[in-house]
Design an enzyme around this catalytic site. Structure first.
Site, PDB file in Angstrom:
ATOM      1  CE  LYS A 121      -6.449 -12.806  -4.145  1.00 42.57           C
ATOM      2  NZ  LYS A 121      -6.188 -11.357  -3.910  1.00 42.57           N
ATOM      3  CG  ASN A 122      -5.388 -11.817   0.154  1.00 46.53           C
ATOM      4  OD1 ASN A 122      -5.275 -11.424  -1.146  1.00 46.53           O
ATOM      5  ND2 ASN A 122      -6.514 -11.723   0.826  1.00 46.53           N
TER       6      ASN A 122
ATOM      7  NE  ARG B 250      -9.432  -1.988  -3.998  1.00 42.38           N
ATOM      8  CZ  ARG B 250      -9.851  -1.006  -4.116  1.00 42.38           C
ATOM      9  NH1 ARG B 250     -10.262  -0.540  -5.098  1.00 42.38           N
ATOM     10  NH2 ARG B 250      -9.773   0.038  -3.085  1.00 42.38           N
TER      11      ARG B 250
ATOM     12  CB  CYS C 164     -13.606  -2.749  -6.627  1.00 34.04           C
ATOM     13  SG  CYS C 164     -13.717  -3.373  -4.977  1.00 34.04           S
TER      14      CYS C 164
ATOM     15  NE  ARG D 165     -11.403  -3.715  -1.295  1.00 38.53           N
ATOM     16  CZ  ARG D 165     -10.853  -4.654  -1.886  1.00 38.53           C
ATOM     17  NH1 ARG D 165     -11.222  -5.262  -2.881  1.00 38.53           N
ATOM     18  NH2 ARG D 165      -9.878  -5.189  -1.221  1.00 38.53           N
TER      19      ARG D 165
ATOM     20  CG  ASP E  16     -11.453 -12.242   1.231  1.00 38.66           C
ATOM     21  OD1 ASP E  16     -12.113 -11.280   0.972  1.00 38.66           O
ATOM     22  OD2 ASP E  16     -10.068 -12.023   1.204  1.00 38.66           O
TER      23      ASP E  16
ATOM     24  CB  VAL F 163     -15.254  -6.139   6.103  1.00 33.73           C
ATOM     25  CG1 VAL F 163     -13.864  -5.707   5.665  1.00 33.73           C
ATOM     26  CG2 VAL F 163     -15.265  -6.898   7.515  1.00 33.73           C
TER      27      VAL F 163
HETATM   28  C1  UD1 Z   1      -7.538  -7.134   2.139  1.00 39.70           C
HETATM   29  C2  UD1 Z   1      -7.398  -8.352   1.227  1.00 39.70           C
HETATM   30  C3  UD1 Z   1      -8.959  -8.967   0.937  1.00 39.70           C
HETATM   31  C4  UD1 Z   1      -9.784  -8.551   2.229  1.00 39.70           C
HETATM   32  C5  UD1 Z   1      -9.590  -7.532   2.948  1.00 39.70           C
HETATM   33  C6  UD1 Z   1     -10.446  -7.781   4.181  1.00 39.70           C
HETATM   34  C7  UD1 Z   1      -5.339  -8.311   0.361  1.00 39.70           C
HETATM   35  C8  UD1 Z   1      -4.790  -8.318  -1.179  1.00 39.70           C
HETATM   36  N1  UD1 Z   1      -6.634  -8.409   0.136  1.00 39.70           N
HETATM   37  O1  UD1 Z   1      -7.899  -6.329   1.309  1.00 39.70           O
HETATM   38  O2  UD1 Z   1      -8.987  -9.881   0.387  1.00 39.70           O
HETATM   39  O3  UD1 Z   1     -11.314  -8.967   1.978  1.00 39.70           O
HETATM   40  O4  UD1 Z   1      -8.279  -7.449   3.357  1.00 39.70           O
HETATM   41  O5  UD1 Z   1     -10.187  -8.852   5.121  1.00 39.70           O
HETATM   42  O6  UD1 Z   1      -4.757  -8.789   1.416  1.00 39.70           O
HETATM   43  N2  UD1 Z   1     -10.687   1.196   4.427  1.00 39.70           N
HETATM   44  C9  UD1 Z   1     -10.529   2.581   4.413  1.00 39.70           C
HETATM   45  N3  UD1 Z   1      -9.670   3.453   4.309  1.00 39.70           N
HETATM   46  C10 UD1 Z   1      -8.420   2.674   3.863  1.00 39.70           C
HETATM   47  C11 UD1 Z   1      -8.384   1.157   3.988  1.00 39.70           C
HETATM   48  C12 UD1 Z   1      -9.550   0.641   4.110  1.00 39.70           C
HETATM   49  O7  UD1 Z   1     -11.949   3.046   4.797  1.00 39.70           O
HETATM   50  O8  UD1 Z   1      -7.597   3.291   3.869  1.00 39.70           O
HETATM   51  C13 UD1 Z   1     -11.992   0.251   4.724  1.00 39.70           C
HETATM   52  C14 UD1 Z   1     -12.214  -0.616   3.427  1.00 39.70           C
HETATM   53  O9  UD1 Z   1     -13.194   0.027   2.498  1.00 39.70           O
HETATM   54  C15 UD1 Z   1     -13.028  -1.701   3.755  1.00 39.70           C
HETATM   55  C16 UD1 Z   1     -12.220  -1.966   5.429  1.00 39.70           C
HETATM   56  O10 UD1 Z   1     -11.503  -0.673   5.617  1.00 39.70           O
HETATM   57  O11 UD1 Z   1     -14.388  -1.364   4.218  1.00 39.70           O
HETATM   58  C17 UD1 Z   1     -11.183  -3.193   5.186  1.00 39.70           C
HETATM   59  O12 UD1 Z   1     -10.311  -2.956   4.156  1.00 39.70           O
HETATM   60  P1  UD1 Z   1      -8.865  -3.535   4.207  1.00 39.70           P
HETATM   61  O13 UD1 Z   1      -8.552  -4.296   5.316  1.00 39.70           O
HETATM   62  O14 UD1 Z   1      -7.861  -2.433   3.996  1.00 39.70           O
HETATM   63  O15 UD1 Z   1      -8.518  -4.227   2.933  1.00 39.70           O
HETATM   64  P2  UD1 Z   1      -7.748  -4.795   1.806  1.00 39.70           P
HETATM   65  O16 UD1 Z   1      -6.287  -4.393   2.345  1.00 39.70           O
HETATM   66  O17 UD1 Z   1      -7.971  -4.023   0.622  1.00 39.70           O
END
Ligand code: UD1
Length: 417
Positions: free
Chosen positions: A22-23, A92, A116, A121, A304, A326
């Site tokens: 999916k990701n 998201r 969420c 996030r 995950d 995370v």
């Molecule tokens: C992706 C995955 C999700 C997985 C996560 C971490 C997809 C669609 N989803 O989510 O399944 O759990 O990676 O492996 O691929 N953060 C910030 N600012 C930002 C972006 C992120 O502070 O602009 C923080 C988030 O709040 C979180 C951490 O960084 O605490 C990791 O988030 P991120 O790696 O961005 O996860 P996603 O891409 O949302």
């Protein structure tokens, strides 16, 4: 509404095929927005999140069709540059249209996702990176409005290696003018697949899979043709299903190199894992051992897989500690596991699991995607019947999980509530 009903206590045996990730599929689908012409992505999993992505692509004006497990996207005509709140709140990952739309159309309007079930996030790092590439970012009534006549390459150092942020920036930088250097980039296998896919479209990306990625911007990209990598989280979930039931299962499509952190923790817990030609054979022990786990970005232990590993540890002989680094609020499954008899205490960002619990079936409620999976795993190992409701979370990310488990001998079925 539907629920999954499980009668636990059966050792799983046989082979299971992992679906496409999916990701990985989601960013690849949105990458098709970068080019004129007809792209085709195969090994697409049949999931609710994929339907949401298709809906969004169609709202943007792309023509989307399906053949078996492939999706064709023709994004030649883009008539809208907006991802609405309705879609972003459902999924998201919709924010991943920001980079491609901005690069291709010079303008994008995307709803801010908000919080969420697993934490705040934010997408501040996506926005900061796009600003560094020359975009003007405004917030308006809950929407991000990004504009840039022409994105320019830049040096971007991410405060943390965000997966979605790295993906958005890779897609935007591919059509920017000049070179972008992305430091502290995410290194997940899904990032490597996206970079390879973009390169096959004509992008010039080097270093994906390491913390520093170089992107030489190009003027135009060609349509994408690719096949989605296997889902390492689905694979990991089946690996734990085998382990928690003391079973013997060949998980076809599980890639050892993508699972090192999980494999090493499962081995420590006494599970036997053997690589075979097209997957990993997992054999659960008579008695599991307790193991401490700390989630982290790749190649660390995947957040995950945290909920599923916690289900496993409820059956270990002794106490284990699982720390989540995370996301700040990813222990929603704990209360439900407790209702099944698990002895778990939360201590800040850690959960302390006193294992060897005699799990007993109970009606439980899924709170998010991976939490749902942990409840199903606990149900497989519990006495009597477990009913998992709110499984729309599960259907976002697991293709036919009850059918795949039933084929391994589990007594599991989907029912109307
Ligand atoms: C992706 C995955 C999700 C997985 C996560 C971490 C997809 C669609 N989803 O989510 O399944 O759990 O990676 O492996 O691929 N953060 C910030 N600012 C930002 C972006 C992120 O502070 O602009 C923080 C988030 O709040 C979180 C951490 O960084 O605490 C990791 O988030 P991120 O790696 O961005 O996860 P996603 O891409 O949302």
């Amino acid at each position: 509404m539907e629920k999954i009903v499980i009668k636990g206590g059966i050792s799983l045996a046989g082979e299971v095929q992992v679906s496409g990730a999916k990701n990985s599929a989601l960013p690849l689908l949105f990458a098709t927005l970068l080019a004129d012409g007809r792209s085709e992505i195969c090994n697409i999993p049949h999931l609710r999140d994929i339907n949401t992505a298709v809906k969004l692509l169609r709202e943007l004006g792309a023509e989307v069709s399906f053949t078996a497990d492939c999706i064709q996207v023709d994004a030649t005509k883009i008539r809208s540059i907006e991802a609405s709140y309705d879609l972003v709140k459902t999924m998201r990952a919709s924010v991943l249209v920001l980079g491609p739309l901005l690069a291709r159309c010079g303008h994008a309007r995307v709803s801010l996702p908000g919080g969420c079930a697993i934490g705040a996030r934010p997408i501040n790092l996506h926005l900061k990176g796009l600003e560094a590439l020359g975009a003007t970012i405004k917030l308006d009534h809950g929407y991000v409005e990004a504009t840039a006549k022409q994105l320019r390459g830049a040096k971007i150092s991410l405060d943390m290696p965000t997966v979605g942020g790295t993906e958005n920036l890779l897609m935007a930088a591919s059509l920017a003018d000049g070179e972008t250097v992305l430091e502290n980039a995410a290194r997940e296998p899904e990032i490597v697949q996206l970079a390879e896919a973009l390169n096959s479209m004509g992008a010039k990306i080097e270093g994906a899979g390491t913390a520093i990625i170089h992107v030489q911007g190009v003027e135009k990209l060609q349509p994408l043709k690719c096949s989605v990598i296997p889902d390492r989280i689905e694979a990991g979930t089946f690996m734990i299903a085998a382990a928690i039931t003391g079973g013997n299962v060949l998980v076809r499509g599980a890639v050892q190199a993508d699972q090192e952190a999980l494999i090493s923790k499962m081995l420590e817990a006494g599970v036997k894992i053997y690589p075979e030609a097209d997957g990993l054979r997992v054999i659960g022990p008579q008695q599991l051992k307790p193991v401490d786990v700390r989630t982290g970005v790749f190649p660390g232990f995947p957040t995950d897989m945290q909920a599923q590993f916690m289900a496993l540890m409820t059956k270990a002989e002794g106490t284990s500690r699982i720390s989540e680094t995370v996301f700040e609020n990813r222990f929603m499954h704990v209360c439900e596991l407790q209702r099944m008899g698990a002895d778990i205490q939360i201590d800040g960002h850690s959960a302390i699991i006193r294992g060897n619990s005699n799990l007993t079936g109970a009606p439980v409620m899924a709170t998010d995607l991976r939490a749902s999976a942990s409840l199903i795993l606990a149900g497989l190992a519990a006495e009597n019947t477990t009913e998992v409701s709110r499984i729309y979370h599960l259907d976002r990310g697991y293709e036919k999980i009850e059918k795949k488990l039933a084929a391994l001998g589990a007594d599991v079925r989907r029912e109307q509530e």
